[in-house]
Design a protein around this motif. Structure first.
Motif, PDB file in Angstrom:
ATOM      1  N   ASP A 165       0.816  -1.223   0.000  1.00 23.92           N
ATOM      2  CA  ASP A 165       0.000   0.000   0.000  1.00 23.92           C
ATOM      3  C   ASP A 165       0.847   1.270   0.000  1.00 23.92           C
ATOM      4  O   ASP A 165       0.338   2.371  -0.025  1.00 23.92           O
ATOM      5  N   ARG A 166       2.152   1.120   0.090  1.00 28.24           N
ATOM      6  CA  ARG A 166       3.111   2.210  -0.086  1.00 28.24           C
ATOM      7  C   ARG A 166       3.058   3.242   1.044  1.00 28.24           C
ATOM      8  O   ARG A 166       2.610   2.974   2.133  1.00 28.24           O
ATOM      9  N   ASN A 213      -0.657   3.760  -2.324  1.00 27.26           N
ATOM     10  CA  ASN A 213      -1.060   2.753  -3.306  1.00 27.26           C
ATOM     11  C   ASN A 213      -2.085   1.781  -2.715  1.00 27.26           C
ATOM     12  O   ASN A 213      -2.195   0.647  -3.141  1.00 27.26           O
ATOM     13  N   GLN A 238      -5.495  -0.097  -1.917  1.00 29.63           N
ATOM     14  CA  GLN A 238      -6.619  -0.516  -2.744  1.00 29.63           C
ATOM     15  C   GLN A 238      -7.901   0.071  -2.161  1.00 29.63           C
ATOM     16  O   GLN A 238      -8.308  -0.268  -1.061  1.00 29.63           O
ATOM     17  N   ALA A 297      -2.205  10.671  -4.832  1.00 26.06           N
ATOM     18  CA  ALA A 297      -2.934   9.404  -4.788  1.00 26.06           C
ATOM     19  C   ALA A 297      -4.433   9.603  -4.621  1.00 26.06           C
ATOM     20  O   ALA A 297      -5.189   8.642  -4.769  1.00 26.06           O
ATOM     21  N   GLY A 301       5.533   7.429  -5.017  1.00 31.41           N
ATOM     22  CA  GLY A 301       4.694   7.606  -6.191  1.00 31.41           C
ATOM     23  C   GLY A 301       4.891   8.918  -6.916  1.00 31.41           C
ATOM     24  O   GLY A 301       4.390   9.098  -8.030  1.00 31.41           O
ATOM     25  N   ARG A 321       3.781   9.380 -10.697  1.00 32.44           N
ATOM     26  CA  ARG A 321       2.499  10.022 -10.980  1.00 32.44           C
ATOM     27  C   ARG A 321       2.619  11.450 -11.496  1.00 32.44           C
ATOM     28  O   ARG A 321       1.836  11.860 -12.349  1.00 32.44           O
ATOM     29  N   ALA A 339      -3.290   4.243 -15.192  1.00 30.42           N
ATOM     30  CA  ALA A 339      -2.279   3.468 -14.464  1.00 30.42           C
ATOM     31  C   ALA A 339      -1.695   2.332 -15.283  1.00 30.42           C
ATOM     32  O   ALA A 339      -1.157   1.380 -14.743  1.00 30.42           O
ATOM     33  N   GLU A 372       1.771   0.616 -14.529  1.00 32.91           N
ATOM     34  CA  GLU A 372       2.280   1.198 -13.295  1.00 32.91           C
ATOM     35  C   GLU A 372       3.017   0.173 -12.441  1.00 32.91           C
ATOM     36  O   GLU A 372       3.964   0.514 -11.720  1.00 32.91           O
ATOM     37  N   TRP A 387       6.542   0.712 -10.427  1.00 28.81           N
ATOM     38  CA  TRP A 387       6.764   0.513  -8.993  1.00 28.81           C
ATOM     39  C   TRP A 387       7.963  -0.404  -8.747  1.00 28.81           C
ATOM     40  O   TRP A 387       8.734  -0.200  -7.799  1.00 28.81           O
TER      41      TRP A 387
END
Length: 254
Positions: free
Chosen positions: A80-81, A87, A89, A112, A138, A142, A213, A216, A220
């Motif tokens: 999930d960063r 990141n 969900q 995000a 990110g 991004r 994305a 992506e 990562w």
């Protein structure tokens, strides 16, 4: 005191970053609290939209560098960063309500989100290179997808911030409003979303996220390889120490 607080306003939740004495800088405790809060919101069928805001005068100053120097890494290489959010969900739309500054990981949290409302004069920036790091939550992935690459490169490589008016002109921010209207404006937008059919909103959002994305996952992977190298560098530790000691860093290039 919890590092993350949840308020409920009908079908909308307000998620507060709650370390105002540290400018809402992210440490491992905040990351853990963020994961728990997002799970709670995701599982609550009555909640249809989320406003993410920060207590105090600054939305988020990024990673807590004192905690970093002590060995903490707030979710940077987890699925999930950064902050348990960058990141994560999520099926429900998130609107960032940003005041004061969103810097480094704080700006990566904003990137995000699905929409952004900013207070007048708010600064957005990725100053990691000034501390011997790079934006590994990110930002390097991004930002070049959101604005022209030459402008993204300027922000990434100089570390200099831009103000809310410039961010709005570049399409990084939906609305710029007086500070007193910030949370109210974000809540109004969230309520208007929450009035719509939940399944339709989730479906439209999922497709919109996928459209931006593509590939992506590969980015990562490259991000992680670079971070593992930079994370253990002399310059990364020097940047954190110099920040804590309020002096100019002395780089070694390794």
């Amino acid at each position: 005191m919890s590092e993350i607080e949840i308020e409920r306003e009908g079908h909308v939740a307000i998620l507060w970053l709650n370390r105002p004495d540290r400018l809402n800088a992210v440490n491992e405790a905040m990351t853990k609290a963020m994961r728990a809060a997002l799970t709670e919101i995701e599982q609550d069928g009555s909640l249809r939209a989320l406003v993410l805001a920060g207590r105090g005068r600054v939305f988020c100053a990024g990673m807590d560098l004192a905690a970093f120097a002590a060995g903490e890494r707030p979710g940077l290489l987890d699925p999930d960063r950064f902050a348990g959010f960058a990141n994560a969900q999520r099926s429900k739309p998130v609107i960032a309500a940003v005041q004061g500054a969103a810097l480094a990981g704080g700006f990566e949290i904003v990137l995000a989100c699905d929409m952004v409302v900013a207070a007048e004069g708010t600064k957005f920036g990725l100053p990691e290179v000034k501390r011997g790091l790079f934006p590994a939550g990110g930002g390097t992935i991004r930002l070049p997808r959101r604005i022209p690459p030459v402008l993204a490169n300027e922000m990434l490589l100089t570390g200099e911030p831009i103000e809310a008016s410039r961010a709005h002109a570049l399409g990084l921010v939906n609305r710029v409003v007086p500070a007193d209207d910030l949370v109210g404006t974000a809540l109004d937008l969230a309520r208007r979303i929450a009035e719509n059919a939940p399944l339709a909103v989730r479906s439209a959002l999922a497709l919109a996220r996928d459209a931006g994305a593509t590939a992506e996952a590969e980015l990562w992977a490259a991000n992680d390889a670079l971070w593992r190298r930079v994370d253990t560098s002399d310059d990364a530790l020097e940047g954190a120490r110099a920040f804590a000691e309020k002096r100019a860093p002395v780089w070694k290039g390794r």
